[in-house]
Design a protein around this motif. Structure first.
Motif, PDB file in Angstrom:
ATOM      1  N   TRP A  51       0.800  -1.228   0.000  1.00  0.00           N
ATOM      2  CA  TRP A  51       0.000   0.000   0.000  1.00  0.00           C
ATOM      3  C   TRP A  51       0.834   1.280   0.000  1.00  0.00           C
ATOM      4  CZ3 TRP A  51      -5.025  -0.539  -0.960  1.00  0.00           C
ATOM      5  CH2 TRP A  51      -5.592  -1.795  -0.746  1.00  0.00           C
ATOM      6  N   GLY A  52       1.816   1.371   0.872  1.00  0.00           N
ATOM      7  CA  GLY A  52       2.598   2.603   1.011  1.00  0.00           C
ATOM      8  C   GLY A  52       3.494   2.891  -0.176  1.00  0.00           C
ATOM      9  N   GLU A  53       4.306   1.918  -0.524  1.00  0.00           N
ATOM     10  CA  GLU A  53       5.288   2.114  -1.596  1.00  0.00           C
ATOM     11  C   GLU A  53       4.623   2.447  -2.942  1.00  0.00           C
ATOM     12  OE1 GLU A  53       9.643   0.195  -1.828  1.00  0.00           O
ATOM     13  OE2 GLU A  53       8.011  -1.252  -1.868  1.00  0.00           O
ATOM     14  N   PRO A  54       3.620   1.681  -3.390  1.00  0.00           N
ATOM     15  CA  PRO A  54       2.983   2.029  -4.662  1.00  0.00           C
ATOM     16  C   PRO A  54       2.287   3.392  -4.631  1.00  0.00           C
ATOM     17  CG  PRO A  54       2.380  -0.203  -4.023  1.00  0.00           C
ATOM     18  CD  PRO A  54       3.105   0.415  -2.865  1.00  0.00           C
ATOM     19  N   THR A  55       1.687   3.738  -3.507  1.00  0.00           N
ATOM     20  CA  THR A  55       0.998   5.027  -3.388  1.00  0.00           C
ATOM     21  C   THR A  55       1.996   6.171  -3.489  1.00  0.00           C
ATOM     22  OG1 THR A  55      -0.746   4.034  -2.048  1.00  0.00           O
ATOM     23  CG2 THR A  55      -0.494   6.435  -1.911  1.00  0.00           C
ATOM     24  N   LEU A  56       3.124   6.057  -2.787  1.00  0.00           N
ATOM     25  CA  LEU A  56       4.151   7.101  -2.838  1.00  0.00           C
ATOM     26  C   LEU A  56       4.756   7.221  -4.236  1.00  0.00           C
ATOM     27  CD1 LEU A  56       5.932   6.546   0.593  1.00  0.00           C
ATOM     28  CD2 LEU A  56       4.391   8.411  -0.049  1.00  0.00           C
ATOM     29  N   HIS A  57       5.012   6.090  -4.887  1.00  0.00           N
ATOM     30  CA  HIS A  57       5.581   6.134  -6.233  1.00  0.00           C
ATOM     31  C   HIS A  57       4.595   6.753  -7.219  1.00  0.00           C
ATOM     32  CE1 HIS A  57       9.394   3.648  -6.339  1.00  0.00           C
ATOM     33  NE2 HIS A  57       9.065   3.677  -5.068  1.00  0.00           N
ATOM     34  N   ALA A  58       3.346   6.378  -7.128  1.00  0.00           N
ATOM     35  CA  ALA A  58       2.331   6.943  -8.025  1.00  0.00           C
ATOM     36  C   ALA A  58       2.179   8.440  -7.787  1.00  0.00           C
ATOM     37  CB  ALA A  58       0.999   6.228  -7.829  1.00  0.00           C
ATOM     38  N   ARG A  69       3.901  18.991 -17.147  1.00  0.00           N
ATOM     39  CA  ARG A  69       2.985  18.654 -18.256  1.00  0.00           C
ATOM     40  C   ARG A  69       3.568  17.532 -19.108  1.00  0.00           C
ATOM     41  NH1 ARG A  69       2.404  24.728 -19.769  1.00  0.00           N
ATOM     42  NH2 ARG A  69       4.165  24.046 -20.980  1.00  0.00           N
ATOM     43  N   ASN A  70       3.970  16.456 -18.429  1.00  0.00           N
ATOM     44  CA  ASN A  70       4.680  15.360 -19.065  1.00  0.00           C
ATOM     45  C   ASN A  70       3.780  14.126 -19.162  1.00  0.00           C
ATOM     46  OD1 ASN A  70       6.347  12.964 -19.293  1.00  0.00           O
ATOM     47  ND2 ASN A  70       8.107  14.288 -18.932  1.00  0.00           N
ATOM     48  N   GLY A  71       3.377  13.774 -20.370  1.00  0.00           N
ATOM     49  CA  GLY A  71       2.497  12.640 -20.588  1.00  0.00           C
ATOM     50  C   GLY A  71       3.122  11.304 -20.235  1.00  0.00           C
ATOM     51  N   ALA A  72       4.425  11.160 -20.452  1.00  0.00           N
ATOM     52  CA  ALA A  72       5.102   9.907 -20.124  1.00  0.00           C
ATOM     53  C   ALA A  72       5.124   9.685 -18.612  1.00  0.00           C
ATOM     54  CB  ALA A  72       6.514   9.892 -20.690  1.00  0.00           C
ATOM     55  N   GLU A  73       5.320  10.758 -17.850  1.00  0.00           N
ATOM     56  CA  GLU A  73       5.299  10.632 -16.392  1.00  0.00           C
ATOM     57  C   GLU A  73       3.884  10.273 -15.905  1.00  0.00           C
ATOM     58  OE1 GLU A  73       7.506  10.490 -14.017  1.00  0.00           O
ATOM     59  OE2 GLU A  73       9.303  11.145 -15.069  1.00  0.00           O
ATOM     60  N   LEU A  74       2.859  10.828 -16.541  1.00  0.00           N
ATOM     61  CA  LEU A  74       1.486  10.489 -16.173  1.00  0.00           C
ATOM     62  C   LEU A  74       1.208   9.016 -16.475  1.00  0.00           C
ATOM     63  CD1 LEU A  74      -1.235  11.327 -15.077  1.00  0.00           C
ATOM     64  CD2 LEU A  74      -1.866  12.045 -17.386  1.00  0.00           C
ATOM     65  N   ALA A  75       1.674   8.534 -17.609  1.00  0.00           N
ATOM     66  CA  ALA A  75       1.498   7.121 -17.945  1.00  0.00           C
ATOM     67  C   ALA A  75       2.207   6.231 -16.926  1.00  0.00           C
ATOM     68  CB  ALA A  75       2.027   6.852 -19.353  1.00  0.00           C
ATOM     69  N   ALA A  77       2.819   7.028 -13.792  1.00  0.00           N
ATOM     70  CA  ALA A  77       2.031   7.109 -12.552  1.00  0.00           C
ATOM     71  C   ALA A  77       0.839   6.158 -12.620  1.00  0.00           C
ATOM     72  CB  ALA A  77       1.562   8.539 -12.315  1.00  0.00           C
ATOM     73  N   MET A  78       0.157   6.144 -13.749  1.00  0.00           N
ATOM     74  CA  MET A  78      -0.999   5.265 -13.899  1.00  0.00           C
ATOM     75  C   MET A  78      -0.584   3.800 -13.857  1.00  0.00           C
ATOM     76  SD  MET A  78      -3.079   7.679 -16.623  1.00  0.00           S
ATOM     77  CE  MET A  78      -3.642   6.334 -17.557  1.00  0.00           C
ATOM     78  N   ASP A  79       0.563   3.485 -14.422  1.00  0.00           N
ATOM     79  CA  ASP A  79       1.125   2.136 -14.377  1.00  0.00           C
ATOM     80  C   ASP A  79       1.337   1.708 -12.923  1.00  0.00           C
ATOM     81  OD1 ASP A  79       2.136  -0.128 -15.758  1.00  0.00           O
ATOM     82  OD2 ASP A  79       4.181   0.645 -15.717  1.00  0.00           O
ATOM     83  N   GLU A  80       1.864   2.616 -12.102  1.00  0.00           N
ATOM     84  CA  GLU A  80       2.145   2.299 -10.706  1.00  0.00           C
ATOM     85  C   GLU A  80       0.879   2.298  -9.852  1.00  0.00           C
ATOM     86  OE1 GLU A  80       5.471   4.810  -9.644  1.00  0.00           O
ATOM     87  OE2 GLU A  80       6.835   3.388 -10.595  1.00  0.00           O
TER      88      GLU A  80
END
Length: 103
Positions: A51-58, A69-75, A77-80
């Motif tokens: 719970w903690g690690e994935p939430t912090l990474h996302a 405004r970086n689409g790759a970073e948003l992708a 985040a969604m992956d994580e």
């Protein structure tokens, strides 16, 4: 930081405070049996690992996406975000390590 509108994953050094947050990430992972801990057990991950690690990474990558405004970073985040409740070790890694912008 001058990466506005980029479509590449940013390195920690390209984001204000990124290197310090990475150090904190490693510390927490080792202390609370996250995926970097030698005590990490993928068959029975700790509460922090699930719970903690994935939430912090996302949250980190969502912040990076919003602030640059970086689409790759948003992708990324969604992956994580998909690993919350399961752990980062279950990540398919669709955006992990891809399109990493060279400094």
């Amino acid at each position: 930081m001058g990466n506005s509108g980029s479509s590449e994953i940013l390195t920690d050094s390209q984001v204000a405070g990124g290197t310090q947050r990475r150090q904190l990430d490693h510390y927490l992972s080792h202390k609370f049996d996250g995926k970097l801990s030698e005590n990490f057990n993928p068959e029975n991950p700790s509460f922090y690992a699930k719970w903690g690690e994935p939430t912090l990474h996302a949250a980190e990558h969502t912040w990076r996406a919003a602030s640059t405004r970086n689409g790759a970073e948003l992708a990324r985040a969604m992956d994580e975000m998909k690993t919350i409740g399961k752990g980062l070790h279950t990540n398919e890694g669709l955006y992990q390590g891809k399109q990493v912008k060279k400094v």
